[in-house]
Design an enzyme around this catalytic site. Structure first.
Site, PDB file in Angstrom:
ATOM      1  CE  LYS A 136      -9.690  17.315  -1.252  1.00 57.50           C
ATOM      2  NZ  LYS A 136      -9.750  16.680   0.055  1.00 57.50           N
ATOM      3  CE1 TYR A 165      -8.542  12.801   1.769  1.00 56.56           C
ATOM      4  CE2 TYR A 165      -6.929  13.539   3.369  1.00 56.56           C
ATOM      5  CZ  TYR A 165      -7.298  13.312   2.063  1.00 56.56           C
ATOM      6  OH  TYR A 165      -6.425  13.599   1.053  1.00 56.56           O
TER       7      TYR A 165
END
Ligand SMILES: *Cc1c(COP(=O)(O)O)cnc(C)c1O
Length: 381
Positions: free
Chosen positions: A195, A98
Site C-alpha cells: 500500500k 482488514y
C-alpha cells in the site's frame, strides 16, 4: 535523522563493489563460499538477500524500531506473527479489521485452536474487560478499515503490557510518516508494504518491525523456516517507493481533507467517515497519535441503497474501481462486496459497514480533477 531524510538514506549506502547509488537487485539464489562456513554473511537467498536486508534496515529506521523482517505479502507477515502463538491462545482483534486478516484468523488459525475475538477498540477500558488468561496477542488496526475509527495505541499497549500480552499494530493505513506505534508502546508493527510504502500499486510485500532481539530472532526464524520471503526485485520496488513516502502521504492527506469536506456538503451523501473532522468520535486521539489524518475517506448514502452506490462506483473515471489503497492513483471501492466480502453481513452491520458504503483511497492527483470526477459520477443519481 528526520523522516524525510531517513526515507532516502537510512540503511542505504552506494554499492561498495561498483558505486551504484541505488541498491542493486541481487537476483541470486545462492552465494559462493571460500571454504565451508567461510562466507560474506550470505549463504542462501531464502535466509539472506542483500536487497532485502537494505529494505529491512530502512523499514526499521522509519518505524523507530531496531529490526525489520520482510515477507512476500502483508498477510504472510501476519501469518508469521500468528505462528508465535500456541493452541489454546486467544487473539483480541479490532472488529472492523482488514478482511484478509479476519479470514486468516477465523479460517486458517481457528482450526489449530487459536481463537480470535473481534471487538471495537475505541474504548480501551472495554478492551481491558475482554482480556482473559488465554489472551496472548492484541491485534490493533488503526485507522480501521473501512470505518476509519481511531484506536488509542498508547492506552491499549499500556493495558497489554501490565498483563504481559503482546501487541501488534497493523500500520498499513497510516504509514510510518503519520504514526509510529513502537514509540507508543507496541511490541510489533506490521505493514502491507503493498500500500503506502510501495505507493505505486505494482508490488505485493509485507513487513514486521520490532525493537527487541528476542522478537526479531523469532521472526527471522519463521521467515527462514516457513520461507514466505519477497523476491529482490520486489524489495527494490518498495525501497524505490519509500523514497517519496513523505511527499505522497502529505499530498494524499491534503486531497482527502478537501474531498471529505466536499462529501459532507453533498445532499445525497449520508455519513462521511474521516478522522480529521472535529465531530469524528475519535478525533482527539487521532490528533494526539497521528501527524495528519490520512488519505482514506469512507461515506455512505442517505437512501442506503446499493444501487445508488453502484451508480457512483461504476461512473468515476479518475477514481478506479479496485481493491487496495495507498497508491499514487485514486481508487474507489465497495467494502461490502470487495475487501470485506469475506466478513459475514451480520458482523459488518455491527460496525456500521452498510451496503451503500464507499471507500476512497485518495491519491496524489490534482484535487480539483478528483472532485470534478466525483461530481460527474454523482450527477447520474
Ligand atoms: C492489504 C492489507 C493487508 C494485507 O496485505 P497484502 O500485502 O495484500 O497481503 C493487511 N492489512 C491491511 C490493513 C491491508 O490494507
Amino acid at each position: 535523522m528526520k523522516f524525510g531524510t531517513k526515507v532516502i538514506h537510512a540503511g542505504i549506502e552506494p554499492d561498495p563493489s561498483t558505486g551504484a547509488i541505488m541498491t542493486p537487485i541481487f537476483q541470486t539464489s545462492t552465494y559462493v563460499q571460500n571454504a565451508p562456513g567461510d562466507h560474506k554473511g550470505f549463504e542462501y537467498a531464502r535466509t539472506q538477500n542483500p536487497t532485502r536486508k537494505v529494505l529491512e534496515t530502512n523499514l526499521a529506521a522509519l518505524e523507530n524500531g531496531k529490526y525489520g523482517i520482510c515477507f512476500s505479502s502483508g498477510l504472510a507477515a501476519m501469518d508469521a506473527v500468528l505462528k508465535t502463538l500456541n493452541p489454546g491462545d486467544e487473539i483480541l482483534a479490532t472488529s472492523d479489521l482488514y478482511g484478509g486478516s479476519y479470514r486468516l484468523i477465523t479460517k486458517v488459525y481457528d482450526k489449530f485452536g487459536i481463537k480470535g475475538k473481534f471487538i471495537p477498540m475505541d474504548n480501551p477500558e472495554a478492551v481491558a474487560k475482554k482480556i482473559t488468561k488465554k489472551t496472548k496477542l492484541i491485534w490493533i488496526e488503526t485507522p480501521t478499515n473501512p470505518m476509519l475509527n481511531i484506536i488509542d495505541i498508547k492506552r491499549i499497549c499500556k493495558i497489554a503490557k501490565q498483563k504481559k500480552i503482546l501487541t501488534c499494530v497493523d500500520n498499513t493505513f497510516a504509514s510510518p510518516y503519520l504514526q509510529t506505534p513502537l514509540d507508543l508502546g507496541a511490541d510489533i508493527v506490521l505493514h502491507s508494504a503493498t500500500k503506502y510504502l510501495g505507493g505505486h500499486s505494482d508490488v505485493i510485500l509485507g513487513a514486521i518491525i520490532v525493537k527487541t532481539k528476542k522478537l526479531a530472532d523469532q521472526f527471522y526464524f519463521i521467515q527462514n523456516a516457513s520461507g514466505a520471503v519477497p523476491g529482490p526485485q520486489d524489495c527494490f520496488l518498495i525501497l524505490r517507493g519509500i523514497k517519496t513516502l513523505h511527499l505522497r502521504v502529505q499530498r494524499a492527506c491534503k486531497n482527502a481533507k478537501h474531498i471529505a469536506k466536499y462529501l459532507v456538503a453533498h445532499p445525497k451523501v449520508g455519513k462521511v467517515f474521516y478522522p480529521g473532522f472535529k465531530d469524528h468520535p475519535n478525533h482527539e486521539v487521532a490528533k494526539k497519535q497521528m501527524n495528519d489524518f490520512g488519505g482514506m475517506v469512507s461515506f455512505d448514502f442517505k437512501d442506503d441503497s446499493f444501487s445508488t452506490a453502484k451508480k457512483v462506483l461504476s461512473n468515476t473515471r479518475l477514481f478506479a474501481l479496485a481493491e487496495s489503497l495507498g497508491g499514487v492513483e485514486s481508487l474507489i471501492g465497495h467494502p461490502a462486496s470487495m475487501t470485506h466480502g469475506s466478513i459475514p453481513k451480520a458482523e459488518r452491520m455491527k460496525v456500521g459497514l452498510k451496503d451503500s458504503l464507499i471507500r476512497l483511497s485518495v491519491g496524489v492527483e490534482d484535487v480539483d480533477d478528483l472532485i470534478q470526477d466525483l461530481e460527474s459520477a454523482f450527477s447520474n443519481l
